[in-house]
Design a protein around this motif. Structure first.
Motif, short mmCIF file in Angstrom:
data_model
loop_
_atom_site.label_atom_id
_atom_site.label_comp_id
_atom_site.label_asym_id
_atom_site.label_seq_id
_atom_site.Cartn_x
_atom_site.Cartn_y
_atom_site.Cartn_z
N ASN A 298 27.36 7.08 -37.91
CA ASN A 298 26.67 5.92 -37.38
C ASN A 298 27.40 4.62 -37.72
OD1 ASN A 298 24.87 7.80 -36.48
ND2 ASN A 298 23.26 7.26 -37.92
N ARG A 299 27.92 4.53 -38.93
CA ARG A 299 28.70 3.36 -39.32
C ARG A 299 29.94 3.24 -38.43
NH1 ARG A 299 29.77 0.03 -43.91
NH2 ARG A 299 31.99 -0.48 -43.97
N ALA A 300 30.64 4.36 -38.22
CA ALA A 300 31.84 4.34 -37.38
C ALA A 300 31.52 3.95 -35.94
CB ALA A 300 32.54 5.69 -37.43
N MET A 301 30.41 4.46 -35.40
CA MET A 301 30.03 4.10 -34.03
C MET A 301 29.71 2.62 -33.92
SD MET A 301 27.88 7.52 -32.83
CE MET A 301 26.67 6.58 -32.00
N LEU A 302 28.92 2.11 -34.86
CA LEU A 302 28.54 0.70 -34.84
C LEU A 302 29.78 -0.20 -34.95
CD1 LEU A 302 26.10 -1.38 -35.01
CD2 LEU A 302 26.63 -1.41 -37.45
N LEU A 303 30.65 0.09 -35.91
CA LEU A 303 31.81 -0.77 -36.12
C LEU A 303 32.85 -0.62 -35.03
CD1 LEU A 303 32.05 -0.64 -40.01
CD2 LEU A 303 31.16 -2.47 -38.55
N THR A 304 32.88 0.52 -34.34
CA THR A 304 33.76 0.65 -33.18
C THR A 304 33.35 -0.39 -32.13
OG1 THR A 304 34.23 2.98 -33.58
CG2 THR A 304 34.55 2.18 -31.33
N SER A 305 32.06 -0.56 -31.96
CA SER A 305 31.56 -1.55 -31.01
C SER A 305 31.95 -2.97 -31.42
CB SER A 305 30.04 -1.41 -30.91
OG SER A 305 29.49 -2.39 -30.08
N PHE A 306 31.73 -3.31 -32.69
CA PHE A 306 31.98 -4.67 -33.17
C PHE A 306 33.46 -4.99 -33.36
CE2 PHE A 306 27.51 -4.42 -34.14
CZ PHE A 306 27.07 -5.70 -33.85
N TYR A 307 34.28 -4.01 -33.71
CA TYR A 307 35.69 -4.27 -33.99
C TYR A 307 36.61 -4.06 -32.80
CZ TYR A 307 34.65 -4.28 -39.05
OH TYR A 307 34.18 -4.55 -40.31
N SER A 308 36.11 -3.40 -31.74
CA SER A 308 36.97 -3.15 -30.58
C SER A 308 36.49 -3.85 -29.32
CB SER A 308 37.06 -1.65 -30.29
OG SER A 308 35.84 -1.17 -29.74
N GLY A 309 35.20 -4.15 -29.24
CA GLY A 309 34.64 -4.76 -28.04
C GLY A 309 34.51 -3.79 -26.88
N MET A 310 34.59 -2.50 -27.15
CA MET A 310 34.48 -1.53 -26.07
C MET A 310 33.04 -1.44 -25.56
SD MET A 310 36.86 1.78 -26.80
CE MET A 310 36.90 1.90 -28.57
N PHE B 95 43.08 -2.43 -28.35
CA PHE B 95 43.84 -2.57 -29.59
C PHE B 95 42.92 -2.32 -30.77
CE2 PHE B 95 46.09 -4.81 -26.33
CZ PHE B 95 47.39 -4.40 -26.53
N VAL B 96 43.41 -1.55 -31.72
CA VAL B 96 42.60 -1.12 -32.86
C VAL B 96 43.09 -1.86 -34.11
CG1 VAL B 96 41.78 0.85 -34.21
CG2 VAL B 96 42.34 1.14 -31.77
N ASN B 97 42.25 -2.71 -34.68
CA ASN B 97 42.66 -3.46 -35.86
C ASN B 97 42.58 -2.59 -37.11
OD1 ASN B 97 39.97 -3.49 -36.84
ND2 ASN B 97 39.55 -5.49 -35.95
N GLU B 98 43.11 -3.11 -38.21
CA GLU B 98 43.17 -2.36 -39.46
C GLU B 98 41.79 -1.95 -39.96
OE1 GLU B 98 44.65 -0.19 -42.43
OE2 GLU B 98 45.91 -1.17 -40.91
N LYS B 99 40.82 -2.85 -39.83
CA LYS B 99 39.45 -2.52 -40.28
C LYS B 99 38.92 -1.29 -39.54
CE LYS B 99 37.94 -7.22 -41.41
NZ LYS B 99 36.99 -8.29 -41.04
N LEU B 100 39.09 -1.27 -38.23
CA LEU B 100 38.59 -0.14 -37.45
C LEU B 100 39.39 1.12 -37.74
CD1 LEU B 100 36.59 1.04 -35.51
CD2 LEU B 100 37.95 0.15 -33.60
N ARG B 101 40.70 1.00 -37.90
CA ARG B 101 41.52 2.18 -38.23
C ARG B 101 41.02 2.80 -39.54
NH1 ARG B 101 45.71 -1.10 -36.35
NH2 ARG B 101 46.56 -1.43 -38.45
N THR B 102 40.70 1.97 -40.51
CA THR B 102 40.19 2.46 -41.80
C THR B 102 38.85 3.17 -41.61
OG1 THR B 102 41.34 0.71 -42.99
CG2 THR B 102 39.48 1.76 -44.13
N GLU B 103 37.95 2.58 -40.84
CA GLU B 103 36.64 3.19 -40.59
C GLU B 103 36.78 4.54 -39.88
OE1 GLU B 103 33.67 2.36 -41.69
OE2 GLU B 103 34.30 0.44 -42.55
#
Length: 189
Positions: A29-41, A81-89
């Motif tokens: 759930n954390r990964a799904m939420l942050l994918t939305s906020f960190y990628s804008g997909m 584009f995938v930033n470092e924060k999202l790559r880590t998540e």
């Protein structure tokens, strides 16, 4: 229909705390939420991703996600584009998830099948509601992503490209404003 709410960092943190303390599938759930906020997909793009879309053959997370035309709105492929924060998540999530194949869905339901765009939309709605964030929707992460970048001085042409918009006017609709932003703006003079 009203626009999706743009979340403050405090509200994002509130949802993350809810996920950490109240959610059975907290890592997913954390990964799904942050994918939305960190990628804008878009939610449909997130739901359509497979492991191979984000993971290199050596197991590392890609710097760019190449979405095919079948994965995007308007049937036009695009690069996210995938930033470092999202790559880590995503790396943390895949370390926990341990997919069997690269072709399986990146995010899966309790029944171990991939989310549909509609199912994931409902998932976001209920997550925000249970976390106590009103007026938020599956589009809130995307809108927050675009607004945050605009507030940091990223030009609307770059924003449109990152969002996969054909029209700058569409992108401008996504950019939220409030009195604090306006106060900071006039202090730049």
């Amino acid at each position: 229909m009203a626009q999706a709410k743009t979340l403050t960092q405090n509200e994002v943190d509130q949802v993350l705390r809810y996920i950490a303390t109240k959610q059975r599938y907290a890592i997913r759930n954390r990964a799904m939420l942050l994918t939305s906020f960190y990628s804008g997909m878009r939610v449909g793009e997130i739901a359509s991703m497979r492991v191979c879309d984000i993971r290199n053959e050596d197991g590392t997370i890609k710097n760019e996600v190449r979405l095919s035309s079948s994965q995007t709105k308007g049937n036009v492929g695009r690069v996210v584009f995938v930033n470092e924060k999202l790559r880590t998540e995503l790396a943390s999530y895949l370390h926990f998830h341990k997919p069997k194949t690269n072709t399986e869905p990146l995010f899966f339901t309790e029944k171990r099948i991939g989310f549909s765009a509609n199912t994931m939309t409902q998932w976001f709605f209920w997550l925000y509601k249970k976390a106590g964030i009103s007026s938020a929707s599956s589009h809130s992460g995307r809108r927050t992503f675009i607004t945050n970048l605009a507030n940091k001085g990223v030009g609307v042409r770059v924003l449109a490209s990152l969002a996969g918009h054909k029209s700058l006017n569409t992108t401008m609709i996504y950019i939220d404003t409030n009195d604090d932003i306006k106060r900071r703006a006039v202090e730049l003079i």
